[in-house]
Design an enzyme around this catalytic site. Structure first.
Site, mmCIF file in Angstrom:
data_model
loop_
_atom_site.group_PDB
_atom_site.id
_atom_site.type_symbol
_atom_site.label_atom_id
_atom_site.label_comp_id
_atom_site.label_asym_id
_atom_site.label_seq_id
_atom_site.Cartn_x
_atom_site.Cartn_y
_atom_site.Cartn_z
ATOM 1 N N ARG A 64 6.447 24.190 -89.822
ATOM 2 C CA ARG A 64 6.225 23.819 -88.425
ATOM 3 C C ARG A 64 7.539 24.047 -87.700
ATOM 4 O O ARG A 64 8.586 23.598 -88.162
ATOM 5 C CB ARG A 64 5.832 22.351 -88.312
ATOM 6 C CG ARG A 64 5.488 21.980 -86.879
ATOM 7 C CD ARG A 64 5.043 20.530 -86.773
ATOM 8 N NE ARG A 64 4.426 20.245 -85.510
ATOM 9 C CZ ARG A 64 5.021 20.302 -84.329
ATOM 10 N NH1 ARG A 64 6.283 20.682 -84.249
ATOM 11 N NH2 ARG A 64 4.382 20.004 -83.224
ATOM 12 N N ASP A 69 6.232 21.701 -79.434
ATOM 13 C CA ASP A 69 4.824 21.376 -79.612
ATOM 14 C C ASP A 69 4.045 22.339 -78.728
ATOM 15 O O ASP A 69 4.188 22.318 -77.500
ATOM 16 C CB ASP A 69 4.579 19.916 -79.190
ATOM 17 C CG ASP A 69 3.356 19.301 -79.830
ATOM 18 O OD1 ASP A 69 2.717 19.958 -80.678
ATOM 19 O OD2 ASP A 69 3.045 18.142 -79.488
ATOM 20 N N GLU A 72 -2.780 23.099 -78.491
ATOM 21 C CA GLU A 72 -3.619 23.032 -79.683
ATOM 22 C C GLU A 72 -4.729 24.076 -79.650
ATOM 23 O O GLU A 72 -5.419 24.227 -78.646
ATOM 24 C CB GLU A 72 -4.251 21.635 -79.799
ATOM 25 C CG GLU A 72 -3.241 20.536 -80.034
ATOM 26 C CD GLU A 72 -2.518 20.683 -81.360
ATOM 27 O OE1 GLU A 72 -3.172 20.809 -82.403
ATOM 28 O OE2 GLU A 72 -1.268 20.666 -81.343
ATOM 29 N N ARG A 112 4.212 19.740 -94.272
ATOM 30 C CA ARG A 112 4.836 20.980 -93.798
ATOM 31 C C ARG A 112 6.338 20.781 -93.674
ATOM 32 O O ARG A 112 6.807 19.675 -93.411
ATOM 33 C CB ARG A 112 4.301 21.377 -92.421
ATOM 34 C CG ARG A 112 2.828 21.677 -92.380
ATOM 35 C CD ARG A 112 2.367 21.987 -90.978
ATOM 36 N NE ARG A 112 2.548 20.818 -90.114
ATOM 37 C CZ ARG A 112 2.119 20.743 -88.853
ATOM 38 N NH1 ARG A 112 1.514 21.771 -88.296
ATOM 39 N NH2 ARG A 112 2.309 19.657 -88.138
#
Length: 186
Positions: A64, A69, A72, A112
């Site tokens: 990641r 961020d 999605e 991750r």
């Protein structure tokens, strides 16, 4: 380093603490902030990457991107966020099927490796998270266990510039952050 890490679970805590650089090929990009790396240790740096794409979880490190961020993508019956496909494509264009260096910083709740991901480009060494923020295809991650690799102020400036220019997600009328979206769709 001579031992090949097959998965994220193989990376020892001491490698996280010492921020040992890991090199490899990106074999898959699942969204705008997640990818899979086939580790090629020093003695195997010039080894060809595997051709098969099946069973990636058995022989690749799940990574990641640290500090960011991205919107999605749709999964588990949830709709995709606006610009999620574009964010994924931007990361694909940067790293898919290319050699990268990752500096592991931590492991997240899904196992991750949270890492700084860099690759060679015409401009020298490029940080994938910087590009995602600069293009407005990700926000600065501020959730629990956020990792900035000593670059928080720089990352905030990059995001601020993208916001002012209304690039990517910052140009959307009703923007919802990935964190708010995840909270709403729990």
């Amino acid at each position: 380093m001579f031992r090949r890490y097959h998965t994220s679970a193989d990376i020892p805590d001491r490698a996280l603490k010492s921020r040992t650089k890991i090199r490899g090929y990106v074999l898959d990009v699942s969204d705008g902030d997640s990818l899979r790396v086939y580790h090629t240790p020093l003695v195997r740096w010039f080894e060809k990457k595997p051709e098969k794409k099946r069973g990636l979880a058995k022989y690749t490190i799940s990574v990641r991107l640290s500090a960011v961020d991205a919107p999605e993508v749709s999964h588990f019956g949830k709709p995709a966020q606006p610009l999620s496909a574009e964010a994924k494509q931007l990361l694909v264009d940067q790293v898919l099927n290319k050699r990268v260096s990752i500096v592991p910083l931590a492991k997240d709740q899904y196992g991750r490796v949270v890492a700084t991901v860099t690759y060679r480009s015409w401009f020298g060494k490029t940080n994938a998270a910087h590009v995602m923020l600069k293009q407005g295809m990700a926000t600065l991650y501020t959730g629990g266990n956020a990792q900035y690799d000593g670059e928080k102020e720089l990352l905030e400036r990059i995001q601020s510039d993208a916001k002012k220019a209304k690039r990517g997600i910052w140009g959307l009328r009703n923007y919802e952050s990935p964190a708010a979206y995840k909270q709403k769709h729990k």
